[in-house]
Every structure is written in C-alpha cells, then in structure tokens.
Design a protein around this motif. Structure first.
Motif, PDB file in Angstrom:
ATOM      1  N   ALA A  79       0.473  -1.284   0.216  1.00 45.50           N
ATOM      2  CA  ALA A  79      -0.630  -0.310   0.251  1.00 45.50           C
ATOM      3  C   ALA A  79       1.235   1.088  -0.138  1.00 45.50           C
ATOM      4  N   ARG A  84      -2.363   2.443  -4.804  1.00 44.24           N
ATOM      5  CA  ARG A  84      -3.072   1.586  -3.762  1.00 44.24           C
ATOM      6  C   ARG A  84      -4.597   1.025  -4.501  1.00 44.24           C
ATOM      7  N   ARG A  85      -4.569   2.131  -5.615  1.00 40.77           N
ATOM      8  CA  ARG A  85      -5.844   1.518  -6.383  1.00 40.77           C
ATOM      9  C   ARG A  85      -6.027   0.357  -7.022  1.00 40.77           C
ATOM     10  N   VAL A  87      -3.862  -2.200  -6.054  1.00 42.15           N
ATOM     11  CA  VAL A  87      -4.083  -2.451  -4.600  1.00 42.15           C
ATOM     12  C   VAL A  87      -5.440  -3.157  -4.043  1.00 42.15           C
ATOM     13  N   ALA A  88      -6.659  -2.459  -3.708  1.00 40.51           N
ATOM     14  CA  ALA A  88      -7.418  -2.438  -3.582  1.00 40.51           C
ATOM     15  C   ALA A  88      -8.162  -3.714  -5.300  1.00 40.51           C
ATOM     16  N   SER A 133      -5.030  -0.192   1.453  1.00 40.40           N
ATOM     17  CA  SER A 133      -4.777   0.504   0.737  1.00 40.40           C
ATOM     18  C   SER A 133      -6.310   1.748   0.134  1.00 40.40           C
ATOM     19  N   GLY A 349       0.138   3.390   4.584  1.00 41.39           N
ATOM     20  CA  GLY A 349      -0.193   2.117   4.177  1.00 41.39           C
ATOM     21  C   GLY A 349       0.577   1.473   5.917  1.00 41.39           C
ATOM     22  N   SER A 353      -2.076  -0.937   7.697  1.00 36.74           N
ATOM     23  CA  SER A 353      -2.750  -2.237   8.107  1.00 36.74           C
ATOM     24  C   SER A 353      -2.466  -3.264   9.123  1.00 36.74           C
TER      25      SER A 353
END
Length: 421
Positions: A79, A84-85, A87-88, A133, A349, A353
């Motif tokens: 993240a 991050r987009r 990863v999500a 993320s 990130g 987490s």
C-alpha cells in the motif's frame, strides 16, 4: 472547520465512498452467510450439539485471521509502494472469485465444511490488502482540515453496507442459499470498477531500506508512539473480549429462535446504530475531549454486549446490538481520525495495515475466544462475560495509557514532537 471543503464535493472521495459501500455490503453478506451455513451444516448434517456448532464458529474466525496475520506486513508495504487503486482492485477480484465459487457450490450442491473454511481463509487473505490501500487513499484526496468529516462519511458507507448486506443476505438465504453469493458477486464487480476510476495517487519515493526493514519500520513507528499504540491496542483487547457477532447464529437459531430473517436483522442492527452515529458525525464531527469520548464509547460497547448476552427478548437484543454499534462507531471515528492524522504519509499504508491487523485480531480472534467460551459455558455466558471483560480493559487502558484520556483534539502529536525538538 466551517470553511473546510465538504469531502463529498471531491470526485475521488465519492468514488472511494462508493467503493467502500459496495465492498462492505458484499463481503459482510458473504461472511454472515458463511457463518450461518457452517452452523446449520454442523447442526443438521453433522448432528452436532449447539455448543459444538458454536465452537466451529470460533474456528471459522481463526481460519480468517491466520492469513490476515501472515500477510499484514506485505499488505502495508504494498500500500505504501504500489498504486493503491490496483492493490484494492486485485483484492476485490479475489473476493469476487470467492463469492462466485460459493454461489456455484450452493447451486450445484457440492457445499461442505472444508470448502466453507477454505474460502473463509481466502477471504481473510484478500481483506488484508483492501483495508490499508483504501484507507491510505483518503488523506491523499481530502484536505487535512476535512479529514474528520471524511472519516465520518466513510463510516456511513461502511455501516450502511454492514446493515444492508446482512439484512438482504438473510432474506435471500431463506429463499435460496445461492442467492446471497450472486448478490455479493455483482456488488464486488461494480466495486472493482469504481476503485479503478479514482485518479492515480502519487506513490511515495522508493526507500533504500530492504523490504523486510520497511515492513518493520511501520511496526517500530507504532511502538514508539505510545499514543498510537494505545489507540490500536484498546480496540484489539476490548473487542477481542466483547465480540458478540460470531455467536449470532447460535442466538438466532437456538436462543431467541428467530431463524434466517432474524439472523439478518440481528447482524444488521449494529450497523443501524453505527450508521446513525456516523451520519450525525458527518454533519457535526466532534473536536473536543476526543480521548475521553473514545474511552467512554468502548465502555458503553462492553455494557451493551453484556446486556445483549443476557437478554431473552428479541426487541431488547436488537436494541443492544444497535447501541453497541453506535458506541463502536464513536470509537472507530475517533481512532481512525487520530491514526490517519498522526501518521506520516510515507508510513500510512503500513500503519493502517497494523491497525487493520488489530481490528482483525479483535474480530476473528474474538470469534475464536467466543467459540471456546461457548463450548465451555454456552453462547449466552460467553457473550455476557466478554462484555464485562471489555469494560475492565477500558478501565485498565485509562490508567496505563494516560495519553488517550489527555487527547483533547485530533492535532497530529508526532509533528508537535518534531517542532519541540
């Protein structure tokens, strides 16, 4: 705050809001139905007693937590180092595959306990990536002065999804066991599209540290910042003891005798209370004495859990579930805002987490704890004593983490320390 731009006026924030609503709606529905089917399968097909079936619900929580625990360091690092987009979206795709598999398993009648447990574990692995993320994107698209309101409205998405998902899933389950999973699959597919529509987010400069050192850096930051450590661990231990949601199938089928529809209403009741509080905070976000309010909210959460465990009235049980959801929402709002504003962006990130791991540990290990306690004491006393334990934890944290009760505002404390140095 009156001059701060409203987060819903920001296009990318609206997409984040919709993504969160869709994903939570779908994934909570899937988790609730998996739990219901595990309990029903154990009782009807395997012929287990209520205590034995309740213990399986605890094992189900453990099955989701183990991959979450193992993958948390990797999820935080990704993240902070990747878009991050994407990863999500990738983690949402895994959840979509889980929903489709369960829909087919129910349609073609090859459902089994091993399959339910295996897919629950896969869901735990997927969920560890989407939380950090998406949460880490919000401060990138929303100004700092608007962040408390953004967190509140994000909670509305979360809690409304938590209400609608279980309620719809419960009614669909009563008609066809495959229908809740088809419903979730459609929502997850749309959620993948909305998260990818968010504009690219700047990626922090690449660190020269070894990836393992980078993973450890986030944990070291939380450990050094006692304020953040207190926020994270308060939720961990209070909800670990006070979690009631894992035992809801046992209460629905063998304590209150309200069936599938009642289970859906009970699972959605905490979200109703939380959504109402989140809506209030979205328009009137709190700014003063935030630490004390967080501690009081966790204590109320424990008291409502205790009362729910001892209740024999469906109406009172729903009311207590709504109250514990409302209290939890106050705690979540304050804790989430404090963590986001007290963490530098290049570590956000990884810290998110770790916070997510604490939440998962409190939820899934809380389910394991509740299952073990239910196997020994029955579901009623397992939940009631857990609620009392949450109150005790709050009292202890008030003493050992005085930084929490002294927090008057959301002001970033780590920056204040740097200025003093």
């Amino acid at each position: 705050m009156s001059d701060a731009i409203h987060p819903l006026r920001i296009r990318d924030y609206r997409l984040i809001w919709l993504t969160r609503f869709l994903s939570v709606n779908a994934t909570v529905a899937v988790v609730v139905i998996i739990g219901a089917q595990v309990y029903q399968y154990a009782r009807t097909v395997e012929g287990m007693a209520p205590k034995e079936a309740a213990f399986l619900l605890g094992l189900l929580g453990l099955a989701q937590f183990i991959p979450f625990l193992l993958l948390t360091p990797v999820a935080g690092l990704l993240a902070d180092r990747l878009d991050r987009r994407f990863v999500a979206a990738a983690s949402t795709a895994v959840d979509l595959g889980i929903a489709l598999t369960l829909a087919l398993a129910n349609t073609f009648e090859f459902l089994s306990l091993p399959l339910l447990f295996a897919l629950a574990a896969c869901h735990g692995g997927a969920r560890v990536f989407i939380g950090p993320s998406v949460s880490a994107i919000i401060p990138n698209v929303v100004p700092a002065e608007s962040l408390p309101r953004a967190v509140a409205f994000s909670s509305i998405a979360w809690q409304s999804g938590s209400v609608i998902g279980p309620a719809v899933a419960g009614f669909l389950l009563a008609r066809d066991p495959a229908m809740p999973y088809w419903y979730a699959a459609v929502l997850l597919a749309v959620g993948m599209i909305t998260v990818l529509m968010i504009r690219p987010i700047p990626i922090p400069p690449k660190s020269e540290l070894h990836p393992v050192r980078q993973m450890a850096e986030g944990a070291q930051f939380v450990w050094r910042e006692r304020f953040l450590l207190g926020c994270v661990t308060l939720d961990l231990f209070a909800v670990l003891l006070g979690g009631a949601t894992a035992m809801l199938p046992a209460f629905a089928y063998d304590v209150l005798h309200v069936g599938d529809e009642g289970l859906g209403l009970m699972r959605g009741a905490p979200g109703v209370g939380a959504a109402l509080v989140a809506l209030w905070l979205g328009f009137r976000p709190m700014h003063r004495n935030v630490g004390e309010k967080m501690l009081w909210a966790v204590a109320v959460y424990g008291g409502a859990t205790l009362t729910f465990g001892l209740s024999t009235s469906f109406v009172l049980s729903l009311s207590m579930l709504a109250l514990l959801g409302a209290a939890d929402q106050v705690s979540v709002f304050i804790r989430s805002t404090l963590i986001q504003l007290n963490t530098p962006d290049d570590k956000r990130g990884r810290v998110s987490s770790i916070s997510g791991l604490a939440i998962s540990a409190s939820n899934e290990l809380g389910e394991m704890q509740s299952g073990l306690a239910a196997a020994l004491l029955g579901p009623v006393w397992a939940v009631a004593l857990g609620g009392a334990g949450a109150i005790v934890v709050t009292a202890i944290w008030t003493v050992i983490f005085p930084e929490l009760r002294r927090a008057k505002t959301f002001a970033p404390q780590y920056r204040q320390k740097e200025q003093v140095r």
